[in-house]
Design an enzyme around this catalytic site. Sequence first.
Site, mmCIF file in Angstrom:
data_model
loop_
_atom_site.group_PDB
_atom_site.id
_atom_site.type_symbol
_atom_site.label_atom_id
_atom_site.label_comp_id
_atom_site.label_asym_id
_atom_site.label_seq_id
_atom_site.Cartn_x
_atom_site.Cartn_y
_atom_site.Cartn_z
ATOM 1 N N TYR A 137 0.937 -1.202 0.192
ATOM 2 C CA TYR A 137 -0.036 -0.015 0.138
ATOM 3 C C TYR A 137 0.834 1.149 0.095
ATOM 4 C CZ TYR A 137 -2.942 3.744 1.698
ATOM 5 O OH TYR A 137 -3.570 4.878 1.771
ATOM 6 N N GLU B 96 -3.409 7.489 -3.978
ATOM 7 C CA GLU B 96 -3.513 6.208 -3.304
ATOM 8 C C GLU B 96 -3.432 5.179 -4.001
ATOM 9 O OE1 GLU B 96 -6.112 5.036 0.744
ATOM 10 O OE2 GLU B 96 -7.359 4.969 -1.344
#
Length: 396
Positions: free
Chosen positions: A118, A206
């Site tokens: 991530y 993101e």
Amino acid sequence: MNLHEYQGKELLSSFGVRIQRGIVAQNADEAVAAAKKLTEDTGTGWHVIKAQVHAGGRGKGGGVKLAKSLDEVKRITEQIIGMDLVTPQTSAEGKRVHQVLVTEDVYYPGDSEPEEYYMSVLLNRATGRNMIMYSTEGGMDIETVAEETPHLIFHEEIDPSTGILPFQARKIAFNLGLSGAAFKDMTKFVTALYTAYDKSDSSLFEINPVLKTSDDKIMAVDAKVSIDDNALFRHKDLADLRDLREENPIEVEAGEHGLNYVDLDGNVGCMVNGAGLAMATMDLIKQAGGEPANFLDVGGTADATRVEIAFELILRDPAVKAILINIFGGIVRCDRVAQGVIDAYKNMGNITVPIIVRLQGTNADIAKKLIDDSGLDVMSATEFQEAADKVQQVLA
């Protein structure tokens, strides 16, 4: 302003960030053609079909599926386009899917196992610095990781005056447990990702997941990109990427009239000048036993035309049981606002919900007299508590 995944990936790629390649399609025939093109260009045998909506968690709602043949590409695309996709980040009604992204399969076999990470880039408002937040737990909801295994989330703060430094990119790659070719590729990836964030005046990147492929390449498999609206005047090309179908139509219309409007779920409509006063007014409504139906900042000018437009927007919500107008007359004179409210009320002629008008500041006493003498079903107030009491009264 939010971008679709395919738009975000195009932006990243323009700054040298390796991405999972794909082609957007508006229907099943275009999807099949895109799949054939991707096979020709990349050699991929399978394809991933991804719904393009402004919401995360698409896979959980059935908006991301693997197709192992062209027949499956067509069938899956027909299933996804036109569906109302419900995810943890949408309303119960979901979002209508108008297009899909057909992508290459990047989870191919090789010398090592693929790994997911991530990574996001955003502003840390507490320190005034940009921040890269990253974790080895890619592919999961970052909120779940933060709650259950917070030690697996790392932060790297970056001074915007210097940009990301080489040792910081290496530190990120090291904390992700990488070595060799993957380590070197991750440092390049992180540097390019931060540059893209900085140069595009974004408020959020993101990437979940960032993938290490089986042959040690680092790439963005997904891309959630939000551009700072205040910087769009510097990026006309990015402003053209706005998809109004993904936005609340009332909010879009309000923006066209220069009004700052956010739709909420309450029963008391708000019309205020100034964002800070608007937030305080919403608190006031909450304390009075109501729920704000909207955030609406009419700005420094509140003439009859502007007030009438604001009334129309608020009254489109059938849940609104009352309207609270809270104006501080600093730049704008309260008597002009009061006259604007009276004129708008008379022009519309069909306002059936109670209206409380609180005017404070320049010529507030004149404004109160205008409201009281208008003969209209409008209640005036000069103090915050007085306005709160009247909101409570009409909701009882």
